[in-house]
Design a protein around this motif. Structure first.
Motif, PDB file in Angstrom:
ATOM      1  N   ARG A   1      13.001 -44.486  63.076  1.00 48.44           N
ATOM      2  CA  ARG A   1      12.935 -43.461  62.030  1.00 48.44           C
ATOM      3  C   ARG A   1      11.643 -43.449  61.223  1.00 48.44           C
ATOM      4  O   ARG A   1      11.034 -42.378  61.054  1.00 48.44           O
TER       5      ARG A   1
ATOM      6  N   ARG B   1       9.027 -26.924  63.509  1.00 49.53           N
ATOM      7  CA  ARG B   1      10.070 -27.261  64.483  1.00 49.53           C
ATOM      8  C   ARG B   1      11.425 -26.722  64.002  1.00 49.53           C
ATOM      9  O   ARG B   1      12.220 -26.228  64.791  1.00 49.53           O
TER      10      ARG B   1
ATOM     11  N   VAL C   1      22.759 -41.560  63.629  1.00 41.41           N
ATOM     12  CA  VAL C   1      22.027 -41.875  62.401  1.00 41.41           C
ATOM     13  C   VAL C   1      21.862 -40.622  61.538  1.00 41.41           C
ATOM     14  O   VAL C   1      22.145 -40.629  60.347  1.00 41.41           O
ATOM     15  N   TRP C   2      21.425 -39.515  62.149  1.00 40.40           N
ATOM     16  CA  TRP C   2      21.210 -38.290  61.375  1.00 40.40           C
ATOM     17  C   TRP C   2      22.508 -37.779  60.769  1.00 40.40           C
ATOM     18  O   TRP C   2      22.516 -37.221  59.689  1.00 40.40           O
TER      19      TRP C   2
ATOM     20  N   ALA D   1       8.698 -41.788  63.139  1.00 37.00           N
ATOM     21  CA  ALA D   1       8.858 -40.499  63.819  1.00 37.00           C
ATOM     22  C   ALA D   1       8.541 -39.325  62.912  1.00 37.00           C
ATOM     23  O   ALA D   1       8.816 -39.350  61.718  1.00 37.00           O
ATOM     24  N   ARG D   2       7.917 -38.282  63.510  1.00 36.44           N
ATOM     25  CA  ARG D   2       7.631 -37.056  62.770  1.00 36.44           C
ATOM     26  C   ARG D   2       8.482 -35.897  63.281  1.00 36.44           C
ATOM     27  O   ARG D   2       8.478 -34.814  62.713  1.00 36.44           O
ATOM     28  N   SER D   3       9.151 -36.101  64.384  1.00 35.78           N
ATOM     29  CA  SER D   3      10.004 -35.039  64.920  1.00 35.78           C
ATOM     30  C   SER D   3      11.246 -35.686  65.523  1.00 35.78           C
ATOM     31  O   SER D   3      11.242 -36.874  65.831  1.00 35.78           O
ATOM     32  N   PRO D   4      12.319 -34.911  65.687  1.00 41.63           N
ATOM     33  CA  PRO D   4      13.535 -35.485  66.263  1.00 41.63           C
ATOM     34  C   PRO D   4      13.284 -36.073  67.655  1.00 41.63           C
ATOM     35  O   PRO D   4      13.802 -37.147  67.967  1.00 41.63           O
ATOM     36  N   GLU D   5      12.473 -35.376  68.444  1.00 44.76           N
ATOM     37  CA  GLU D   5      12.249 -35.844  69.814  1.00 44.76           C
ATOM     38  C   GLU D   5      11.438 -37.139  69.819  1.00 44.76           C
ATOM     39  O   GLU D   5      11.684 -38.029  70.627  1.00 44.76           O
TER      40      GLU D   5
ATOM     41  N   MET E   1      11.545 -39.391  67.561  1.00 51.23           N
ATOM     42  CA  MET E   1      12.451 -40.464  67.165  1.00 51.23           C
ATOM     43  C   MET E   1      13.257 -40.939  68.367  1.00 51.23           C
ATOM     44  O   MET E   1      13.479 -42.135  68.556  1.00 51.23           O
TER      45      MET E   1
ATOM     46  N   GLN F   1       6.792 -32.113  56.628  1.00 51.92           N
ATOM     47  CA  GLN F   1       8.170 -32.518  56.893  1.00 51.92           C
ATOM     48  C   GLN F   1       9.119 -31.755  55.963  1.00 51.92           C
ATOM     49  O   GLN F   1       8.823 -31.565  54.781  1.00 51.92           O
TER      50      GLN F   1
ATOM     51  N   THR G   1      18.050 -36.644  56.790  1.00 48.05           N
ATOM     52  CA  THR G   1      17.746 -37.907  57.464  1.00 48.05           C
ATOM     53  C   THR G   1      16.958 -37.689  58.746  1.00 48.05           C
ATOM     54  O   THR G   1      16.440 -38.625  59.318  1.00 48.05           O
ATOM     55  N   MET G   2      16.867 -36.437  59.198  1.00 48.50           N
ATOM     56  CA  MET G   2      16.179 -36.162  60.453  1.00 48.50           C
ATOM     57  C   MET G   2      14.694 -35.904  60.194  1.00 48.50           C
ATOM     58  O   MET G   2      14.353 -35.121  59.319  1.00 48.50           O
ATOM     59  N   PRO G   3      13.798 -36.579  60.938  1.00 50.81           N
ATOM     60  CA  PRO G   3      12.381 -36.258  60.775  1.00 50.81           C
ATOM     61  C   PRO G   3      12.110 -34.928  61.475  1.00 50.81           C
ATOM     62  O   PRO G   3      12.354 -34.786  62.664  1.00 50.81           O
ATOM     63  N   ILE G   4      11.644 -33.951  60.739  1.00 50.18           N
ATOM     64  CA  ILE G   4      11.413 -32.645  61.367  1.00 50.18           C
ATOM     65  C   ILE G   4      10.440 -31.828  60.536  1.00 50.18           C
ATOM     66  O   ILE G   4      10.534 -31.806  59.301  1.00 50.18           O
ATOM     67  N   THR G   5       9.474 -31.210  61.190  1.00 52.95           N
ATOM     68  CA  THR G   5       8.515 -30.374  60.471  1.00 52.95           C
ATOM     69  C   THR G   5       9.103 -28.975  60.279  1.00 52.95           C
ATOM     70  O   THR G   5      10.044 -28.582  60.964  1.00 52.95           O
TER      71      THR G   5
ATOM     72  N   GLU H   1      20.857 -31.568  56.005  1.00 50.57           N
ATOM     73  CA  GLU H   1      20.711 -32.989  56.294  1.00 50.57           C
ATOM     74  C   GLU H   1      19.231 -33.396  56.301  1.00 50.57           C
ATOM     75  O   GLU H   1      18.438 -32.825  57.022  1.00 50.57           O
TER      76      GLU H   1
END
Lengths: 239, 263
Positions: B205, A87, B28-29, B208-212, B214, A116, A80-84, A78
């Protein structure tokens, strides 16, 4: 004892039978590659083995406390999630600091920490996925089309990395691959799948098997993959 | 000095915005906005059930929304229909049957506007206690299962391969969603519950750069929207629930414009 033993596995989704009568054993330290046309149930088999897909008949036994490192297909993650990347790797759970640094260095992802996930190139992404799988110190690596979408140099680099990893950790590898030339060179055992197991064995043995030739045709000799939509032959066709 | 009812509305709205932040980000995700809709619409049937059986409204709504979430999950897994068809069928059926049931129940007089669009200005202190306890419950469950929920979002197969349980993941997600529907129903009504969930998260969204991150941004945007929406409603006499959601959509537009300008 084998790491994984599958007997008579059948998987159904609704009225569709995706897999039937699949027998498979994976021994410690060996590389087993699953090949087959699109829709042959390759990913389904991997998902059934990790337990993410219920089986409707047969059984899958895993060695007690077997540690599996899994990499899903790229397209299935997925985005759609912002994540490095860092992380994402930390989501694998708590690990000793040294172990983490070691894996990051080995898979060459240390420089990608702050990128990302959605921005990684295909090759980078596969290395991050492999790093996550390795962080778990697996006895068995299960890789679903790890070189999909990679250009040939990136693909060659990935297989070299995989060979190093196996030498170092002794982990067994079960993977789905379309790269017949690499499969034939690098695998201990090849399983040719098309809803059921058409043939399996050492690469040299499989490449002589009528079932294999039937599925991959004359191109099999060139070790190039091209899937065929219709299998009207005897024996290894869909039923 | 602001009026007491406005203060109650502000508190209730802010608390709901907090609970909506992690849950809405997950919606959303996971691309499950319409799943939220189906669950929300089942709330209407829950109100009718609650009235018919003499149960507290929140209990009826939570039960129906939970049942709806589980049935829809089962139908989606069976794969007989496309996911959007399953969600469309259940969302609209729940809405229609809920309206029919409410009109047929003897002795029941349902304020349709309040049920569909909510009435945040009429929340009592007792409601606020319930909403706060429920929201604390949602936030607690989210915090407790956060890593697992993120993994289940990124790749269900990865979650299972690493020893997690897909059934727990789905169960926790759907039941917290049902709880949220029950809590938010009185404030914004069945039609706008999904909006409370996804608009602040969607607005968060691009930044944000990380889930937390966001989740934190979604909480801030959600609370600002509650304050701005209630203020707007106070001045213009526009309905409060829709005003709050409208402010969230302004936030969504602004954050996307900012992102565009930055690039």
């Amino acid at each position: 004892m084998a790491l994984v033993t599958a007997e008579g596995v059948e998987v159904r989704v609704g009225n569709k039978r995706l897999l039937h009568d699949v027998d498979l054993r994976i021994e410690a330290g060996e590389i087993v590659t699953v090949i087959g046309p699109n829709g042959a149930g390759k990913s389904t088999l991997l998902k059934a083995i990790i337990g993410a897909m219920p089986i409707s008949a047969g059984r899958i036994d895993k060695r007690a406390s077997l540690r599996i490192g899994y990499t899903p297909q790229k397209v299935q993650l997925e985005k759609t999630m912002p994540i490095t990347a860092a992380r994402f790797l930390s989501l694998a759970g708590k690990l000793p600091k040294g172990a983490r640094a070691d894996v990051l260095e080995k898979t060459d992802v240390a420089a990608l920490r702050d990128v990302q996930l959605a921005d990684l190139s295909g090759g980078e992404f596969q290395r991050v996925l492999l790093a996550r799988a390795l962080l778990r110190k697996p006895d068995l690596l299960i890789l679903d089309e790890p070189t999909q979408g990679l250009d040939q140099p990136a693909e060659a680099r990935f297989y070299r990395l995989l060979a190093d990893v196996r030498k170092e950790t002794g982990a067994a590898v079960l993977m789905v691959s379309h790269d017949l030339h690499v499969v034939m060179a690098e695998s201990d055992r090849v399983v040719c799948l098309n809803g059921h197991v058409c043939c399996s064995g050492a690469p040299a043995q499989v490449s002589e098997d009528p079932g294999y030739k039937e599925l991959f045709g004359a191109r099999a000799e060139l070790a190039l993959y091209e899937h065929q939509h219709d299998h009207s032959h005897e024996g290894c066709s869909h039923d | 000095m602001i009026d007491d009812f406005l203060l109650r509305a502000l508190i209730a709205g802010a608390v709901i915005a907090l609970a909506a932040a992690p849950l809405g980000s997950l919606v959303v995700w996971r691309r499950m906005a319409y799943f939220g809709d189906a669950t929300g619409h089942a709330g209407l049937l829950g109100v009718a059930l609650g009235l018919a059986l003499g149960l507290p409204m929140m209990l009826g709504v939570a039960m129906l929304a939970g049942a709806m979430a589980l049935v829809v999950t089962y139908m989606m897994r069976r794969g007989d229909y496309a996911v959007d068809t399953v969600l469309g069928v259940f969302a609209h059926s729940a809405l229609a049957i809920g309206l029919v049931a409410a009109s047929l129940l003897p002795g029941v007089r349902l304020n349709l506007m309040d049920t569909l669009l909510g009435d945040i200005l009429s929340v009592s202190w007792a409601d606020i206690v319930m909403i706060s306890l429920g929201s604390a419950g949602i936030l607690g469950i989210m915090a407790w299962r956060w890593r697992s929920l993120l993994n289940g979002t990124l790749s269900p197969e990865l979650l299972v391969a690493e020893g997690g349980s897909l059934m727990w993941d789905r169960l926790i997600f759907t039941l917290t969603l049902a709880l949220f529907v029950a809590l938010a129903m009185k404030l914004v009504g069945v039609l706008l519950i999904t909006a409370m969930l996804i608009l602040p998260a969607a607005a968060a969204r691009p930044m944000a750069r990380s889930p937390e991150q966001m989740v934190v941004f979604a909480a801030i945007i959600g609370i600002v929207a509650v304050v701005a929406g209630l203020g707007f409603s106070w001045i213009t006499d526009a309905p409060a629930g829709p005003s709050i959601v409208a402010m969230s959509s302004v936030g969504f537009i602004l954050s996307n414009l900012l992102k565009l300008l930055k690039n």
